[in-house]
Design a protein around this motif. Structure first.
Motif, PDB file in Angstrom:
ATOM      1  N   ILE A  98     -50.447 -34.862   1.172  1.00 28.52           N
ATOM      2  CA  ILE A  98     -49.634 -35.790   1.967  1.00 28.52           C
ATOM      3  C   ILE A  98     -48.481 -36.328   1.144  1.00 28.52           C
ATOM      4  O   ILE A  98     -47.320 -36.334   1.593  1.00 28.52           O
ATOM      5  CB  ILE A  98     -50.509 -36.955   2.494  1.00 28.52           C
ATOM      6  CG1 ILE A  98     -51.525 -36.457   3.512  1.00 28.52           C
ATOM      7  CG2 ILE A  98     -49.623 -38.046   3.121  1.00 28.52           C
ATOM      8  CD1 ILE A  98     -52.530 -37.514   3.928  1.00 28.52           C
ATOM      9  N   TYR A  99     -48.785 -36.782  -0.072  1.00 29.29           N
ATOM     10  CA  TYR A  99     -47.747 -37.382  -0.910  1.00 29.29           C
ATOM     11  C   TYR A  99     -46.698 -36.353  -1.316  1.00 29.29           C
ATOM     12  O   TYR A  99     -45.497 -36.616  -1.200  1.00 29.29           O
ATOM     13  CB  TYR A  99     -48.374 -38.009  -2.160  1.00 29.29           C
ATOM     14  CG  TYR A  99     -47.359 -38.695  -3.052  1.00 29.29           C
ATOM     15  CD1 TYR A  99     -46.935 -39.987  -2.766  1.00 29.29           C
ATOM     16  CD2 TYR A  99     -46.813 -38.037  -4.147  1.00 29.29           C
ATOM     17  CE1 TYR A  99     -45.986 -40.617  -3.557  1.00 29.29           C
ATOM     18  CE2 TYR A  99     -45.865 -38.656  -4.947  1.00 29.29           C
ATOM     19  CZ  TYR A  99     -45.453 -39.946  -4.649  1.00 29.29           C
ATOM     20  OH  TYR A  99     -44.502 -40.553  -5.436  1.00 29.29           O
ATOM     21  N   VAL A 100     -47.133 -35.191  -1.775  1.00 37.57           N
ATOM     22  CA  VAL A 100     -46.176 -34.179  -2.235  1.00 37.57           C
ATOM     23  C   VAL A 100     -45.321 -33.673  -1.077  1.00 37.57           C
ATOM     24  O   VAL A 100     -44.101 -33.489  -1.231  1.00 37.57           O
ATOM     25  CB  VAL A 100     -46.922 -33.005  -2.919  1.00 37.57           C
ATOM     26  CG1 VAL A 100     -45.970 -31.849  -3.209  1.00 37.57           C
ATOM     27  CG2 VAL A 100     -47.570 -33.487  -4.212  1.00 37.57           C
ATOM     28  N   LEU A 101     -45.920 -33.472   0.092  1.00 39.63           N
ATOM     29  CA  LEU A 101     -45.138 -33.031   1.249  1.00 39.63           C
ATOM     30  C   LEU A 101     -44.118 -34.091   1.663  1.00 39.63           C
ATOM     31  O   LEU A 101     -42.995 -33.758   2.061  1.00 39.63           O
ATOM     32  CB  LEU A 101     -46.060 -32.708   2.424  1.00 39.63           C
ATOM     33  CG  LEU A 101     -46.853 -31.402   2.324  1.00 39.63           C
ATOM     34  CD1 LEU A 101     -47.761 -31.230   3.540  1.00 39.63           C
ATOM     35  CD2 LEU A 101     -45.906 -30.207   2.203  1.00 39.63           C
ATOM     36  N   PHE A 102     -44.506 -35.364   1.545  1.00 35.66           N
ATOM     37  CA  PHE A 102     -43.559 -36.439   1.853  1.00 35.66           C
ATOM     38  C   PHE A 102     -42.366 -36.390   0.908  1.00 35.66           C
ATOM     39  O   PHE A 102     -41.209 -36.463   1.343  1.00 35.66           O
ATOM     40  CB  PHE A 102     -44.262 -37.793   1.745  1.00 35.66           C
ATOM     41  CG  PHE A 102     -43.322 -38.966   1.726  1.00 35.66           C
ATOM     42  CD1 PHE A 102     -42.700 -39.395   2.883  1.00 35.66           C
ATOM     43  CD2 PHE A 102     -43.039 -39.628   0.535  1.00 35.66           C
ATOM     44  CE1 PHE A 102     -41.811 -40.466   2.868  1.00 35.66           C
ATOM     45  CE2 PHE A 102     -42.159 -40.697   0.502  1.00 35.66           C
ATOM     46  CZ  PHE A 102     -41.545 -41.118   1.683  1.00 35.66           C
ATOM     47  N   VAL A 103     -42.633 -36.249  -0.399  1.00 33.11           N
ATOM     48  CA  VAL A 103     -41.550 -36.188  -1.381  1.00 33.11           C
ATOM     49  C   VAL A 103     -40.668 -34.971  -1.137  1.00 33.11           C
ATOM     50  O   VAL A 103     -39.428 -35.064  -1.147  1.00 33.11           O
ATOM     51  CB  VAL A 103     -42.117 -36.170  -2.814  1.00 33.11           C
ATOM     52  CG1 VAL A 103     -40.998 -35.925  -3.828  1.00 33.11           C
ATOM     53  CG2 VAL A 103     -42.834 -37.479  -3.127  1.00 33.11           C
ATOM     54  N   LEU A 104     -41.285 -33.817  -0.886  1.00 31.47           N
ATOM     55  CA  LEU A 104     -40.518 -32.596  -0.654  1.00 31.47           C
ATOM     56  C   LEU A 104     -39.705 -32.680   0.632  1.00 31.47           C
ATOM     57  O   LEU A 104     -38.574 -32.177   0.707  1.00 31.47           O
ATOM     58  CB  LEU A 104     -41.454 -31.389  -0.604  1.00 31.47           C
ATOM     59  CG  LEU A 104     -42.111 -31.005  -1.941  1.00 31.47           C
ATOM     60  CD1 LEU A 104     -43.070 -29.835  -1.736  1.00 31.47           C
ATOM     61  CD2 LEU A 104     -41.056 -30.666  -2.993  1.00 31.47           C
ATOM     62  N   PHE A 105     -40.260 -33.316   1.654  1.00 29.27           N
ATOM     63  CA  PHE A 105     -39.522 -33.492   2.908  1.00 29.27           C
ATOM     64  C   PHE A 105     -38.300 -34.376   2.693  1.00 29.27           C
ATOM     65  O   PHE A 105     -37.204 -34.084   3.200  1.00 29.27           O
ATOM     66  CB  PHE A 105     -40.435 -34.084   3.980  1.00 29.27           C
ATOM     67  CG  PHE A 105     -39.752 -34.328   5.302  1.00 29.27           C
ATOM     68  CD1 PHE A 105     -39.211 -33.276   6.026  1.00 29.27           C
ATOM     69  CD2 PHE A 105     -39.634 -35.618   5.811  1.00 29.27           C
ATOM     70  CE1 PHE A 105     -38.572 -33.503   7.245  1.00 29.27           C
ATOM     71  CE2 PHE A 105     -39.000 -35.854   7.014  1.00 29.27           C
ATOM     72  CZ  PHE A 105     -38.471 -34.798   7.741  1.00 29.27           C
ATOM     73  N   GLN A 106     -38.475 -35.446   1.933  1.00 25.57           N
ATOM     74  CA  GLN A 106     -37.341 -36.310   1.628  1.00 25.57           C
ATOM     75  C   GLN A 106     -36.292 -35.575   0.798  1.00 25.57           C
ATOM     76  O   GLN A 106     -35.088 -35.756   0.998  1.00 25.57           O
ATOM     77  CB  GLN A 106     -37.818 -37.568   0.893  1.00 25.57           C
ATOM     78  CG  GLN A 106     -38.672 -38.507   1.724  1.00 25.57           C
ATOM     79  CD  GLN A 106     -37.990 -38.966   2.995  1.00 25.57           C
ATOM     80  OE1 GLN A 106     -36.837 -39.407   2.980  1.00 25.57           O
ATOM     81  NE2 GLN A 106     -38.688 -38.852   4.115  1.00 25.57           N
ATOM     82  N   LEU A 107     -36.746 -34.742  -0.124  1.00 26.13           N
ATOM     83  CA  LEU A 107     -35.815 -33.949  -0.930  1.00 26.13           C
ATOM     84  C   LEU A 107     -35.068 -32.946  -0.046  1.00 26.13           C
ATOM     85  O   LEU A 107     -33.856 -32.735  -0.211  1.00 26.13           O
ATOM     86  CB  LEU A 107     -36.573 -33.219  -2.032  1.00 26.13           C
ATOM     87  CG  LEU A 107     -35.725 -32.429  -3.044  1.00 26.13           C
ATOM     88  CD1 LEU A 107     -34.768 -33.357  -3.791  1.00 26.13           C
ATOM     89  CD2 LEU A 107     -36.626 -31.696  -4.032  1.00 26.13           C
ATOM     90  N   PHE A 108     -35.769 -32.345   0.889  1.00 28.57           N
ATOM     91  CA  PHE A 108     -35.155 -31.409   1.838  1.00 28.57           C
ATOM     92  C   PHE A 108     -34.075 -32.118   2.663  1.00 28.57           C
ATOM     93  O   PHE A 108     -32.959 -31.589   2.837  1.00 28.57           O
ATOM     94  CB  PHE A 108     -36.238 -30.831   2.746  1.00 28.57           C
ATOM     95  CG  PHE A 108     -35.721 -29.987   3.872  1.00 28.57           C
ATOM     96  CD1 PHE A 108     -35.200 -28.725   3.641  1.00 28.57           C
ATOM     97  CD2 PHE A 108     -35.757 -30.466   5.184  1.00 28.57           C
ATOM     98  CE1 PHE A 108     -34.718 -27.942   4.692  1.00 28.57           C
ATOM     99  CE2 PHE A 108     -35.290 -29.698   6.234  1.00 28.57           C
ATOM    100  CZ  PHE A 108     -34.767 -28.431   5.989  1.00 28.57           C
ATOM    101  N   LEU A 109     -34.383 -33.308   3.158  1.00 29.09           N
ATOM    102  CA  LEU A 109     -33.399 -34.061   3.935  1.00 29.09           C
ATOM    103  C   LEU A 109     -32.203 -34.449   3.080  1.00 29.09           C
ATOM    104  O   LEU A 109     -31.044 -34.384   3.529  1.00 29.09           O
ATOM    105  CB  LEU A 109     -34.046 -35.320   4.524  1.00 29.09           C
ATOM    106  CG  LEU A 109     -35.117 -35.105   5.600  1.00 29.09           C
ATOM    107  CD1 LEU A 109     -35.709 -36.450   6.030  1.00 29.09           C
ATOM    108  CD2 LEU A 109     -34.548 -34.374   6.809  1.00 29.09           C
TER     109      LEU A 109
END
Length: 469
Positions: A98-109
């Protein structure tokens, strides 16, 4: 990828620096001298090592007192406490994902979303070159809110799961912060991108090696400071509010207060992101444990103690925390007054700086508050050509935005009542942090501006509270 080109203000920019002498250094290189000056802070290598080792256990301890003892201060030597903490916060693949996907999603945005490109302040180590910053925080913020609503409403990811997994998520954040600290340090040294190194390994890990690390056009310092810290803090609080609604069928006034407080703070960071590139964090601070850990783990998982207390207390007492109408109104008023001063003071200073640098852009993100932009402000022009604002809120105190920030911080604690002192950790810790930060800033400015700084201090004699300090 759709990105706007750099926008320029119609205002006249600051004239080019002239070659003069300040404190024995010519103005052509005083910025570079100050920027390269190594000053051992935080107690030097031993002090920062103690902080790196000690802060994670402190986070676990305070969370344990809240989660398992309702906010009571339990002896840190209590074995049962640490057994409960281990059981409630051991690393899990689910929480880590959950945490890593959140960080990666924010990086993607941060990488793909549209937004204006704003130039930062001149970087002395780059011979005065100004870096470009893609400021798409606002569109990324709106996209995050929409995606989270879609996930929640379709049952793909219930927002209440964040508060349920809090301990495990905190561990994932702490682990990620340590891993990234080491990775970024090693990469910077291996690629010869280190800057202002002290020669002490632990100190340089803490302060960082690189000054402006980037992944293509994404500045990692600004990304961590804005996209992770405050967004995650907001979702911890909104998760607690959703959980309260699921349990009791309504959200209490104190919990709504925390949702409003964290929404306003996060939204302000996003709507004013174009002001960040010229700040001290971007131009001077390096990207090490101090910024990485604090932004990825420290802030979101400690500044939420008021939310956690309201959540835990409602479960323990089988009803949400409520206060008298008068006290509740007082807290809301205190929050909104602090927010207004904080938002407009930051806006005044940063828009003034951007206008004079020729990088100002007009944006109309909600909310745009009255007196956010000064007309014909007073200022002191230093011998270098830099301008020290003495108008608007900045005629009252040199760090008026910190004063307003502290007003909000204490309002976050007040709304929980006075059954436990743990929600006051944030404002008290914040006072200590700000006093230290201001002392660093004062030393640096005195070194940089010399007699002009003395004149400025006479013009604006108070730091935090007019007439007091």
């Amino acid at each position: 990828m759709s990105r706007q080109k750099p926008l320029k203000s119609s205002e006249q920019s600051i004239p080019a620096y002239s070659s003069i002498t300040i404190n024995g250094e010519s103005s052509e290189n005083i910025d570079e001298v100050v920027d390269n000056e190594v000053v051992l802070e935080f107690g030097g290598p031993w002090g920062v090592t103690a902080m790196m080792i000690g802060f994670p256990p402190l986070m676990y301890y305070l969370w344990g007192c809240l989660n398992f003892y309702g906010g009571a201060i339990v002896s840190p030597l209590n074995r049962d406490l640490w057994k409960q903490i281990i059981d409630g916060a051991y690393p899990t693949w689910h929480a880590t994902t959950i945490y890593v996907l959140f960080v990666l999603f924010q990086l993607f945005l941060a990488y793909i979303m549209p937004g204006p490109i704003v130039q930062g302040a001149p970087v002395p180590s780059l011979k005065g070159r100004k870096l470009d910053y893609l400021c798409n925080g606002l569109t990324s913020w709106y996209a995050t809110l929409i995606v989270s609503c879609v996930l929640h409403l379709n049952g793909w990811f219930r927002l209440s799961e964040v508060i349920d997994e809090f301990g495990h998520l905190m561990t994932a954040a702490i682990m990620t912060a340590f891993i990234l600290t080491i990775m970024i340090y090693v990469i910077a040294v291996a690629t010869n991108k280190q800057h202002r190194m002290s020669g002490y390994l632990m100190y340089d890990l803490f302060m960082g090696a690189p000054l402006n690390p980037r992944i293509r056009h994404v500045d990692l310092k600004m990304f961590a400071e804005v996209r992770i810290t405050w967004v995650l803090l907001f979702f911890i609080t909104i998760s607690a509010a959703v959980k309260q609604y699921e349990l009791f069928g309504y959200v209490s006034a104190p919990m709504w207060f925390m949702v409003l407080a964290h929404f306003l703070y996060t939204n302000a960071c996003m709507k004013g992101e174009e002001c960040i590139p010229t700040t001290w964090d971007m131009t001077y601070e390096k990207f090490g444990f101090m910024l990485i850990f604090w932004n990825l783990a420290g802030v979101p998982f400690t500044y939420c103690y008021s939310t956690l207390y309201l959540h835990i207390s409602s479960i323990n007492n089988n009803k949400p925390v409520e206060h008298s109408l008068g006290f509740t109104v007082f807290c809301y008023v205190l929050l909104l007054v602090g927010y207004y001063i904080w938002d407009t003071a930051n806006s005044q200073k940063n828009r003034f700086r951007m206008i004079m640098n020729g990088t100002y852009i007009s944006r109309y993100a909600f909310p745009q508050l009255p007196w956010g932009t000064l007309e014909n402000p007073t200022f002191i022009k230093t011998q270098q050509g830099n301008l020290l604002l003495t108008g608007g809120w900045w005629s009252i105190a040199r760090k008026i935005h910190y004063t307003a920030d502290l007003i909000m911080a204490f309002s976050w604690a007040f709304i929980t009542g006075f059954e436990t002192v743990i929600p006051f950790f944030y404002p008290v810790f914040f006072v200590i942090v700000l006093i230290h930060r201001v002392s660093r800033d004062m030393h640096r400015c005195a070194r940089k501006y010399g007699k002009d700084w003395e004149e400025y201090c006479k013009k604006v004699p108070y730091i935090f509270i007019p007439g007091v300090y």
